[in-house]
Design a protein around this motif. Structure first.
Motif, short mmCIF file in Angstrom:
data_model
loop_
_atom_site.label_atom_id
_atom_site.label_comp_id
_atom_site.label_asym_id
_atom_site.label_seq_id
_atom_site.Cartn_x
_atom_site.Cartn_y
_atom_site.Cartn_z
N SER A 118 -16.74 22.68 42.88
CA SER A 118 -16.83 23.35 42.06
C SER A 118 -15.30 23.67 41.29
CB SER A 118 -17.12 24.82 42.41
OG SER A 118 -18.57 24.68 42.68
N LEU A 119 -15.30 23.43 40.16
CA LEU A 119 -14.08 23.58 39.35
C LEU A 119 -14.08 24.71 38.45
CD1 LEU A 119 -14.79 20.33 39.78
CD2 LEU A 119 -12.74 20.12 38.34
N ILE A 120 -13.19 25.66 38.77
CA ILE A 120 -13.27 27.00 37.85
C ILE A 120 -12.09 27.34 37.08
CG2 ILE A 120 -13.58 29.56 38.35
CD1 ILE A 120 -15.06 28.76 40.72
N GLY A 121 -11.93 27.57 35.84
CA GLY A 121 -10.92 28.07 35.01
C GLY A 121 -10.14 26.83 34.41
N ASP A 122 -10.15 26.79 33.11
CA ASP A 122 -8.99 25.83 32.48
C ASP A 122 -9.41 24.26 33.10
OD1 ASP A 122 -7.48 25.08 30.53
OD2 ASP A 122 -5.63 25.55 31.61
N VAL A 123 -10.51 23.93 33.08
CA VAL A 123 -10.75 22.58 33.52
C VAL A 123 -10.47 21.55 32.77
CG1 VAL A 123 -12.80 21.26 34.78
CG2 VAL A 123 -12.58 23.61 34.90
N ALA A 124 -9.99 20.46 33.20
CA ALA A 124 -9.88 19.14 32.57
C ALA A 124 -10.08 17.89 33.12
CB ALA A 124 -8.10 19.08 32.03
N LEU A 125 -10.83 16.95 32.70
CA LEU A 125 -11.33 15.89 33.27
C LEU A 125 -11.07 14.75 32.46
CD1 LEU A 125 -14.84 16.95 34.49
CD2 LEU A 125 -12.78 17.18 36.06
N SER A 126 -11.03 13.38 32.90
CA SER A 126 -11.10 12.34 32.18
C SER A 126 -11.72 11.09 32.56
CB SER A 126 -9.34 11.78 32.01
OG SER A 126 -9.00 11.22 33.11
N HIS A 127 -12.16 10.32 31.66
CA HIS A 127 -13.04 9.22 32.10
C HIS A 127 -12.89 8.04 30.98
CE1 HIS A 127 -17.05 6.92 32.59
NE2 HIS A 127 -16.57 6.75 33.85
N VAL A 128 -12.19 7.00 31.42
CA VAL A 128 -12.02 5.96 30.45
C VAL A 128 -10.95 6.44 29.53
CG1 VAL A 128 -12.86 3.75 29.15
CG2 VAL A 128 -14.35 4.75 31.10
N ASN A 129 -11.36 6.39 28.24
CA ASN A 129 -10.49 6.93 26.89
C ASN A 129 -11.02 7.98 26.63
OD1 ASN A 129 -12.81 5.78 26.11
ND2 ASN A 129 -12.03 4.77 24.31
N THR A 130 -11.84 8.81 27.44
CA THR A 130 -12.64 10.29 27.32
C THR A 130 -12.13 11.52 27.82
OG1 THR A 130 -14.57 9.21 26.42
CG2 THR A 130 -14.71 11.49 26.97
N PHE A 131 -11.55 12.56 27.05
CA PHE A 131 -11.21 13.69 27.86
C PHE A 131 -12.26 14.61 27.80
CE2 PHE A 131 -7.39 11.30 26.91
CZ PHE A 131 -6.88 11.36 28.05
N LEU A 132 -12.36 15.54 28.91
CA LEU A 132 -13.50 16.70 28.89
C LEU A 132 -12.69 17.85 29.34
CD1 LEU A 132 -16.93 16.34 30.52
CD2 LEU A 132 -15.56 18.46 30.63
N TYR A 133 -13.07 19.11 28.53
CA TYR A 133 -12.42 20.27 28.77
C TYR A 133 -13.59 21.28 28.79
CZ TYR A 133 -8.30 17.81 27.18
OH TYR A 133 -7.13 16.68 27.13
N CYS A 134 -13.44 22.30 29.80
CA CYS A 134 -14.54 23.42 29.65
C CYS A 134 -13.99 24.62 30.57
CB CYS A 134 -15.87 22.76 30.29
SG CYS A 134 -15.55 22.13 32.02
N ASP A 135 -14.74 25.58 30.86
CA ASP A 135 -14.21 26.80 31.53
C ASP A 135 -14.53 26.68 33.03
OD1 ASP A 135 -13.59 28.09 29.11
OD2 ASP A 135 -15.36 29.24 29.05
N SER A 136 -15.84 25.90 33.19
CA SER A 136 -16.09 25.65 34.54
C SER A 136 -17.00 24.40 34.51
CB SER A 136 -16.89 26.91 35.37
OG SER A 136 -18.00 27.06 34.69
N ALA A 137 -17.08 23.79 35.85
CA ALA A 137 -17.71 22.51 35.96
C ALA A 137 -18.17 22.38 37.52
CB ALA A 137 -17.09 21.32 35.41
N TYR A 138 -19.24 21.61 37.73
CA TYR A 138 -19.51 21.02 39.08
C TYR A 138 -19.31 19.48 38.91
CZ TYR A 138 -21.83 25.51 40.44
OH TYR A 138 -22.16 26.72 40.54
N MET A 139 -18.72 19.15 40.11
CA MET A 139 -18.48 17.62 40.21
C MET A 139 -19.09 17.11 41.35
SD MET A 139 -16.23 15.21 39.14
CE MET A 139 -15.33 13.66 39.32
N TYR A 140 -20.03 16.05 40.77
CA TYR A 140 -21.03 15.42 41.90
C TYR A 140 -20.36 14.03 42.13
CZ TYR A 140 -24.13 18.95 40.30
OH TYR A 140 -24.93 20.17 40.19
#
Length: 527
Positions: free
Chosen positions: A50-72
């Protein structure tokens, strides 16, 4: 200071966990760049975080931002919540409230309050599946694209951001400042602002309706190419054909193949294999198997010529039609031919030039010029100007003939009932008494009036220098039974609407200018 150290520690732990997580060979793992808090959550799934608060992820040439996320980690998937924002190649932006991101399939499923943006183009929908590898976003349950001043909506569609194209399907509507488009299937280029018409489509403005089932429309320059079952309809006209090039700004339509221009006010159709029409100037042209149809409640007149031109008359709200070369026309009660013809809308008058011949009510009428006057779409007067000649067969006995410099024929109830002859009048006719032929009457007078009934001459009034005689049948030699210049031309008469395209030419020996000064060929006053 402690919080900063704690954040760096969490970030280090995340990278370590990610590095230790094995995945499918050849698949790029989703990377966690930052989050305010992270924890393992076995209740959600094995090897899930579980990722909570100001989440930032990346995948290849893509960036993803959100408030919270589940990482499988096992499936290389992310479920993101709240203020979701995806950036690809620093140019494509996706926004929404919820996201399912499948890293191994390069697939982003954005839901609720979805917006996609590239440059000046925005896509709005509630459901968007974006395939990063194929560079296509699929939206459904209604979507809207806003590109500068153009707004496009449909039930479903595909968005190709890298090629700047959107494919719309089902209940498509395009709104611009000047018109609306409605159709079933369209493709739109957000850079060129060109709409490709891929199904039945209507384009509506205040003054024009355009219909087509294939083609394209340039919304920036208001030009189009219409390729299937197409027409352009204005307040007073309808233009159709196989291929139509249409410039809406100047009102010009150019047609290739099966062109037809319908004048809905005057009930006239002009056809050809090539032609054009200018809505603003009212000028039109048709050629290549050109044809004009004058439609009436009783019958339709079919006319062929090499070329038809429709010319507006300056300072008048009217037009004339010019038919050039090899003119022939057919209607059940009237046929004719000449080299060229002018039809004037102001008084419904047709003027025929060079070897004009008209067949009506069993009479053949010729002159150097012939004028036909129509009233209520029926012929009511004929003027034969210079070298006028009227011939009508009298059973098998011979021909009734009237000749003079100028003749005017009057028609009532679709029958010629009076002929006025002005200048050098001559006639040969076969009077009857109780349906029995009485003989052959030859008469001459500078001016005369002939009265007709049942297509026969019944009475003659001769006004100036009359002369004549009655001769018994079969007494006069054949040459005296025909006036000078006689030529029976029934073989050249169009006997059906198909005959107007026959190339049979009247012989040069048919010459109407041997006795009288002629009119200048092809001229008609329009002022």
């Amino acid at each position: 200071m402690r919080r900063l150290i704690f954040t760096f520690f969490i970030f280090f732990q995340l990278v370590t966990v990610l590095a230790q997580t094995t995945g499918t060979p050849g698949k790029v793992r989703i990377k966690i760049l930052k989050a305010d808090a992270l924890r393992h959550d076995d209740k959600i799934g094995k090897n899930t975080q579980s990722l909570i608060g100001d989440v930032a992820l990346s995948h290849v040439n893509t960036f993803l931002y959100c408030d919270s996320a589940y990482m499988y980690n096992d499936s290389n998937m992310v479920h993101a919540y709240g203020n979701v924002h995806i950036i690809q190649n620093d140019s494509i932006h996706l926004y929404g409230d919820y996201l399912e991101y499948e890293g191994n399939q390069n697939l982003a499923k954005m839901r609720n309050n979805v917006r996609a943006n590239k440059g000046t183009t925005w896509l709005y929908t509630e459901f968007l599946d974006y395939d990063r590898a194929a560079d296509v976003g699929y939206f459904f349950n209604k979507g809207k694209v806003v590109n500068l001043q153009n707004v496009l909506t449909s039930e479903m569609g595909y968005y190709y951001p890298n090629s700047n194209e959107v494919f719309f399907k089902d209940s498509v509507e395009v709104t611009t400042p000047d018109y609306k488009m409605y159709g079933d299937t369209m493709r739109y280029n957000t850079q060129t602002e060109v709409v490709k018409i891929l199904g039945p489509t209507r384009i509506l403005s205040d003054s024009t309706l355009i219909y087509s089932e294939n083609g394209w429309y340039d919304t920036r320059n208001d030009v189009s190419q219409l390729l299937k079952d197409s027409y352009v309809q204005g307040k007073e006209h309808l233009l159709e054909g196989d291929t139509i090039f249409y410039n809406r700004r100047i009102g010009l339509g150019e047609v290739f193949g099966r062109m037809a221009l319908h004048d809905t006010t005057n009930h006239i159709v002009i056809k050809g294999d090539y032609g054009f029409y200018n809505e603003q100037t009212k000028f039109a042209l048709a050629t290549k198997q050109a044809q004009m149809l004058q439609i009436s409640g009783r019958d339709t007149l079919f006319m062929h010529a090499d070329t038809f031109k429709v010319d507006p008359l300056p300072l008048e709200d009217s037009r004339i039609v010019r038919a050039f070369r090899n003119v022939k026309f057919f209607r059940a009660d009237m046929q004719g031919r000449c080299d060229s013809l002018v039809y004037d809308f102001r008084d419904s008058t047709s003027t025929m030039f060079y070897k004009p011949v008209v067949w009506a009510q069993g009479n053949q009428m010729t002159a150097q010029q012939v004028k036909l006057y129509m009233k209520n779409q029926l012929l009511h007067k004929v003027e034969l100007l210079n070298s006028a000649f009227i011939i009508a067969p009298e059973d098998t006995s011979g021909y009734n003939q009237v000749k003079g410099k100028i003749m005017t024929g009057f028609i009532r109830n679709n029958e010629l009932y009076r002929i006025d002859v002005d200048g050098n009048g001559q006639t040969i006719y076969y009077p009857k008494d109780d349906q029995q032929l009485m003989g052959v009457n030859r008469a001459e007078s500078s001016n005369m009036t002939l009265f007709m009934r049942d297509k026969k001459i019944r009475d003659i009034i001769m006004r100036v220098s009359p002369a004549g005689n009655m001769n018994p049948l079969f007494v006069l030699p054949k040459e005296e039974l025909l006036l000078k210049g006689f030529m029976w031309l029934d073989d050249y008469r169009p006997k059906s609407k198909e005959d107007i395209f026959l190339k049979l030419e009247i012989p040069d020996s048919f010459d109407q200018s041997d006795e009288f000064e002629g009119y200048e060929y092809g001229e008609i006053k329009t002022q």
